[in-house]
Design an enzyme around this catalytic site. Sequence first.
Site, PDB file in Angstrom:
ATOM      1  N   PHE A 373       6.761   6.737   0.740  1.00  0.00           N
ATOM      2  CA  PHE A 373       6.923   6.949  -0.696  1.00  0.00           C
ATOM      3  C   PHE A 373       5.629   6.850  -1.507  1.00  0.00           C
ATOM      4  O   PHE A 373       5.646   6.405  -2.664  1.00  0.00           O
ATOM      5  CB  PHE A 373       7.956   5.953  -1.261  1.00  0.00           C
ATOM      6  N   CYS A 374       4.520   7.269  -0.932  1.00  0.00           N
ATOM      7  CA  CYS A 374       3.216   7.203  -1.619  1.00  0.00           C
ATOM      8  C   CYS A 374       2.938   5.793  -2.143  1.00  0.00           C
ATOM      9  O   CYS A 374       2.378   5.617  -3.229  1.00  0.00           O
ATOM     10  CB  CYS A 374       3.150   8.213  -2.765  1.00  0.00           C
ATOM     11  N   ALA A 375       3.341   4.799  -1.351  1.00  0.00           N
ATOM     12  CA  ALA A 375       3.104   3.403  -1.719  1.00  0.00           C
ATOM     13  C   ALA A 375       2.861   2.611  -0.438  1.00  0.00           C
ATOM     14  O   ALA A 375       3.534   1.624  -0.158  1.00  0.00           O
ATOM     15  CB  ALA A 375       4.303   2.847  -2.486  1.00  0.00           C
TER      16      ALA A 375
END
Length: 460
Positions: A373-375
């Site tokens: 999740f781009c995290a």
Amino acid sequence: MTALAENVDCLTTVEALLPVVGASTTVPLVDGTQRVYANLDYAASAPALEAVAARVTEVLPLYASVHRGAGYLSQVSTALYEASRQTIARFVGAREDDVAIITRNTTDSLNLLAGVVPGSVLVLDLEHHANLLPWVHSRTSQGHTTTVLPIGATVAATLDALRAELARGSYALVTITGASNVTGEALPIDAVVELAHAVGTRVAVDGAQLVPHRGFSLAATDVDYVAFSGHKTYAPFGAGALVGRRDWLDAGVPYLAGGGAVRDVRTDRTIWQPAPARHEAGSPNVIGAIALAEACDQLAALPAGALAAHEEALRARLVEGLTAIDGVHVARIWPDSAAPVGVLTFTVPGHDAGLVAAYLAAEHGIGVRDGRFCAHPLLAHLDASHGAIRASVGVGTTSEAVDRLVAGVAAYLAAGPGSRYEVVDSCWAVADDPRPLVHVHGLDHLAATAAAACGPALDD
């Protein structure tokens, strides 16, 4: 009837809060049937509100160049664009002297802001990459530093660490998420603002997951800047916004060099416009801005508390249903966080997240997100570096979609997939997928390829 089914049956039905485009769209399943698509991926991109789509249809015949056109439609388009700017600013509680810059999305907004901050920046390691990478990579080239502060085990411990770091360093800006795109959690904004302003540090909020889910006010919170995206705010037409204090934006290096951003140009010097024009070089996304403004108006017109109550009911239903299933773990950043927005991430230990997501799509008609999740730093904190599954809700979500997800996960663990799956280009997919492609222009070449491989299945 199972205990899980009994729990679901006793819950109150939750209907959509606002009508969205595609709410009745059906998708094919691998067993040959069709189901209405259960969109539980709002955190990635939310569907357009029906009112937004209608507004775009209304204004398209009026579209023309803006700001410097003498033609009648140019003047109309300019007025619509600038009125949209005012609506967007009002939606996030802009102060009288704040400025609203129309951007592409939250990532664009935060990269723009990173180019004008006149000092060092403090950021936490739980951030989406949009609110991490601009500071880590752009500040070095401008002679400033960025400190990435690890989060604590609790909200209280994280605030203590933030307080200590702010006292130790000299920061122009601290930038935080308004709501995690992984779990929906956040630090209390009022507490962060109090700590930062006490030492003369400004605060920016990544509002991508906050603004569409809870609403937000710069004036009420005393936050200095907020960034958000149209495609997460039910207006997926390519516009976002950065709204906040004018001085840095008037003085900073223009984000883009080009027409519209300047007052006068000679071969040996350039005189730039103040913000917002300073950072909106080139032809702006007029339709995108109008769409975003309409979405803001629609959300603002909801009864007070209705948006939060809708999402809280759906998220609580998800948490209750998933935690009742043996073998499912719902992720949480802090045990003492409060009131998360409608975003939830879970893992099925021992099962690949991508496989579970592909199964839910192919056999139940459910759209969720899988991965990191781009995290990535936050997923490492959550012991989910190999990926997890995210379900997210919004104004168009109903309890049926949530219940279908819970039932689908339970069925996966009870009986396993009904089809064979394989990894194709690093993603899980149904092997020899029999589902036909949707008949829409632009997919013709894919349909032809699939027909050659699958024969008559495309005509079923």
